[in-house]
Write a protein that holds these residues in place. Structure first.
Motif, mmCIF file in Angstrom:
data_model
loop_
_atom_site.group_PDB
_atom_site.id
_atom_site.type_symbol
_atom_site.label_atom_id
_atom_site.label_comp_id
_atom_site.label_asym_id
_atom_site.label_seq_id
_atom_site.Cartn_x
_atom_site.Cartn_y
_atom_site.Cartn_z
ATOM 1 N N UNK A 1 0.831 -1.204 0.000
ATOM 2 C CA UNK A 1 0.000 0.000 0.000
ATOM 3 C C UNK A 1 0.867 1.257 0.000
ATOM 4 N N UNK A 2 1.893 1.246 0.841
ATOM 5 C CA UNK A 2 2.806 2.394 0.893
ATOM 6 C C UNK A 2 3.526 2.570 -0.438
ATOM 7 N N UNK A 3 3.883 1.451 -1.058
ATOM 8 C CA UNK A 3 4.559 1.505 -2.360
ATOM 9 C C UNK A 3 3.650 2.105 -3.426
ATOM 10 N N UNK A 4 2.395 1.669 -3.466
ATOM 11 C CA UNK A 4 1.442 2.220 -4.447
ATOM 12 C C UNK A 4 1.231 3.714 -4.235
ATOM 13 N N UNK A 5 1.105 4.123 -2.983
ATOM 14 C CA UNK A 5 0.863 5.542 -2.696
ATOM 15 C C UNK A 5 2.065 6.395 -3.093
ATOM 16 N N UNK A 6 3.267 5.929 -2.736
ATOM 17 C CA UNK A 6 4.465 6.698 -3.094
ATOM 18 C C UNK A 6 4.649 6.725 -4.607
ATOM 19 N N UNK A 7 4.349 5.600 -5.266
ATOM 20 C CA UNK A 7 4.439 5.560 -6.725
ATOM 21 C C UNK A 7 3.443 6.528 -7.351
ATOM 22 N N UNK B 1 13.657 5.558 -5.704
ATOM 23 C CA UNK B 1 14.522 4.791 -4.803
ATOM 24 C C UNK B 1 13.717 4.255 -3.623
ATOM 25 N N UNK B 2 12.809 5.080 -3.102
ATOM 26 C CA UNK B 2 11.964 4.638 -1.983
ATOM 27 C C UNK B 2 11.072 3.484 -2.428
ATOM 28 N N UNK B 3 10.485 3.601 -3.636
ATOM 29 C CA UNK B 3 9.615 2.543 -4.148
ATOM 30 C C UNK B 3 10.367 1.227 -4.255
ATOM 31 N N UNK B 4 11.550 1.246 -4.865
ATOM 32 C CA UNK B 4 12.313 0.012 -5.042
ATOM 33 C C UNK B 4 12.843 -0.523 -3.719
ATOM 34 N N UNK B 5 13.138 0.381 -2.792
ATOM 35 C CA UNK B 5 13.584 -0.046 -1.464
ATOM 36 C C UNK B 5 12.470 -0.833 -0.772
ATOM 37 N N UNK B 6 11.221 -0.357 -0.911
ATOM 38 C CA UNK B 6 10.081 -1.059 -0.318
ATOM 39 C C UNK B 6 9.849 -2.417 -0.985
ATOM 40 N N UNK B 7 10.056 -2.483 -2.295
ATOM 41 C CA UNK B 7 9.904 -3.752 -3.012
ATOM 42 C C UNK B 7 10.935 -4.764 -2.519
ATOM 43 N N UNK B 8 12.170 -4.315 -2.337
ATOM 44 C CA UNK B 8 13.225 -5.203 -1.840
ATOM 45 C C UNK B 8 12.901 -5.679 -0.418
ATOM 46 N N UNK C 1 -1.371 13.460 -7.210
ATOM 47 C CA UNK C 1 -1.400 12.002 -7.094
ATOM 48 C C UNK C 1 -1.939 11.429 -8.395
ATOM 49 N N UNK C 2 -1.162 10.523 -9.005
ATOM 50 C CA UNK C 2 -1.563 9.972 -10.308
ATOM 51 C C UNK C 2 -1.098 8.523 -10.390
ATOM 52 N N UNK C 3 -1.999 7.590 -10.052
ATOM 53 C CA UNK C 3 -1.664 6.164 -10.072
ATOM 54 C C UNK C 3 -2.393 5.506 -11.237
ATOM 55 N N UNK C 4 -1.657 5.173 -12.275
ATOM 56 C CA UNK C 4 -2.262 4.599 -13.471
ATOM 57 C C UNK C 4 -2.427 3.088 -13.342
ATOM 58 N N UNK C 5 -3.292 2.527 -14.182
ATOM 59 C CA UNK C 5 -3.487 1.078 -14.219
ATOM 60 C C UNK C 5 -2.187 0.374 -14.608
ATOM 61 N N UNK C 6 -1.448 0.968 -15.541
ATOM 62 C CA UNK C 6 -0.191 0.371 -15.995
ATOM 63 C C UNK C 6 0.819 0.269 -14.859
ATOM 64 N N UNK C 7 0.950 1.342 -14.083
ATOM 65 C CA UNK C 7 1.882 1.341 -12.948
ATOM 66 C C UNK C 7 1.447 0.323 -11.900
ATOM 67 N N UNK C 8 0.141 0.272 -11.619
ATOM 68 C CA UNK C 8 -0.392 -0.678 -10.640
ATOM 69 C C UNK C 8 -0.114 -2.106 -11.067
ATOM 70 N N UNK D 1 3.728 -2.929 -10.767
ATOM 71 C CA UNK D 1 4.157 -3.134 -9.377
ATOM 72 C C UNK D 1 3.598 -4.435 -8.812
ATOM 73 N N UNK D 2 2.379 -4.789 -9.186
ATOM 74 C CA UNK D 2 1.783 -6.040 -8.705
ATOM 75 C C UNK D 2 2.579 -7.241 -9.194
ATOM 76 N N UNK D 3 2.942 -7.226 -10.476
ATOM 77 C CA UNK D 3 3.746 -8.321 -11.037
ATOM 78 C C UNK D 3 5.105 -8.391 -10.343
ATOM 79 N N UNK D 4 5.696 -7.227 -10.089
ATOM 80 C CA UNK D 4 7.007 -7.182 -9.427
ATOM 81 C C UNK D 4 6.911 -7.756 -8.019
#
Length: 344
Positions: free
Chosen positions: A27-33, A224-231, A301-308, A311-314
């Motif tokens: 959730x935090x990753x989606x919001x920051x993205x 960097x924050x987004x990828x840090x959260x993914x890791x 704030x702009x969260x597109x379907x493509x980005x979502x 990130x879900x696949x990742x």
């Protein structure tokens, strides 16, 4: 498969804790993205909305568009040869509204092109965000550097540059305001880097964005924050399943002893990972979309379907890798030795 479900039911609290952590991290990753994409649009929507092509500025400008001046002869030659090419300039400035309050804007002037708004002498078209400042169609706006007045002829949606509303003006008005006859940039839609012109440096859309002050640093920090959260999410899966596997060495030994293959044990672990991650992602995606609708109007704030989707696949891939790495020890388990250690 049945073993995986039985274990989830047996250890509900453990899997609930893992699912909750994955949910919060995703959730935090989606919001920051979403914020990163929103800030990107707020910083450079004017450029990002243009089709793919090539930007050109003077080589002597050293990748600083403000210092670029396109020679009028070169500009004329390019515009004559390239049917859809356009020369344009961007300058930060301000407008005085009817109450004599200053409103910061990014003035944009261009040669005739369908890529930019068509405005006549004394007219201006501004970003719709200025409606919140009380500006309406028909209002008269002024600028201390311009001898005349601007009449607001309309609004455009989501046209920002350097976090500032764009204001389209006629090229002659721009030249009077900034005392220059040369344009700063030339854009050729569909062009490629093989097209070279004397004294000009070319940029792709992506490369030109990096020349915008603050854009690169802003996006790099958020990404960097987004990828840090993914890791972090991958490490959580690895640690969780590792601890679970250590506790179940005896159980795995018994299962191997009765003929269950190692691949089946891995499938059990992958099923659990996929189940937990999917539920966590569905919840986080839903809440992130609710956040998008409930976010204050001024928040970029702009969260597109493509980005979502990406990130879900990742997240699923990272979870798969983390669970697989933690399960390497399963392959090394010897049935007799594991049974002797006792079932956890």
């Amino acid at each position: 498969m049945n073993i995986a479900w039985k274990e989830i039911k047996k250890n509900k609290v453990r899997f609930l804790i893992l699912g909750s952590i994955v949910f919060l991290v995703s959730l935090l990753t989606f919001i920051i993205s979403g914020l990163a994409n929103g800030l990107s649009q707020d910083n450079a929507a004017l450029i990002k909305d243009l089709p793919k092509g090539q930007f050109y500025m003077n080589k002597d400008a050293e990748e600083t568009y403000n210092l670029s001046r396109i020679d009028s002869d070169i500009q004329k030659e390019i515009l004559n040869k390239q049917k859809d090419a356009v020369a344009f300039s961007i300058q930060m400035g301000f407008l005085n509204d009817k109450d004599d309050k200053q409103q910061s804007v990014a003035f944009v002037a261009s040669t005739d092109s369908k890529l930019f708004e068509d405005v006549k002498d004394g007219e201006i078209i501004v970003d719709s965000s200025l409606k919140n400042k009380g500006i309406k169609v028909g209002d008269t706006l002024t600028n201390n550097q311009f001898s005349g007045e601007f009449i607001v002829k309309g609004f455009v949606d989501q046209k920002k540059y350097s976090h500032t509303p764009v204001a389209y003006i006629q090229m002659k008005n721009y030249q009077e305001m900034y005392r220059m006859t040369e344009m700063q940039l030339i854009f050729i839609p569909g062009g490629d880097s093989s097209q070279e012109f004397t004294g000009l440096q070319s940029f792709s859309n992506k490369d030109f964005l990096q020349t915008i002050p603050s854009y690169n640093a802003e996006q790099m920090s958020l990404n960097m924050i987004v990828w840090f959260l993914v890791v972090i999410s991958g490490m959580l899966f690895a640690i969780f399943f590792y601890m679970m596997n250590v506790q179940k060495i005896g159980l795995y030994g018994i299962l191997k002893a009765i003929g269950i293959k190692t691949s089946r044990l891995f499938k059990m672990m992958w099923t659990q990972m996929f189940f937990i991650t999917s539920i966590a992602l569905i919840m986080s995606i839903t809440l992130s979309q609710v956040f998008s609708m409930a976010a204050p109007e001024g928040m970029p704030f702009h969260l597109t379907f493509e980005t979502t989707a990406q990130l879900s696949v990742i997240f699923l891939m990272i979870g798969f890798i983390g669970a697989t790495l933690s399960g390497i020890q399963i392959k090394k388990i010897e049935p007799l030795q594991a049974i002797q250690q006792g079932e956890a």
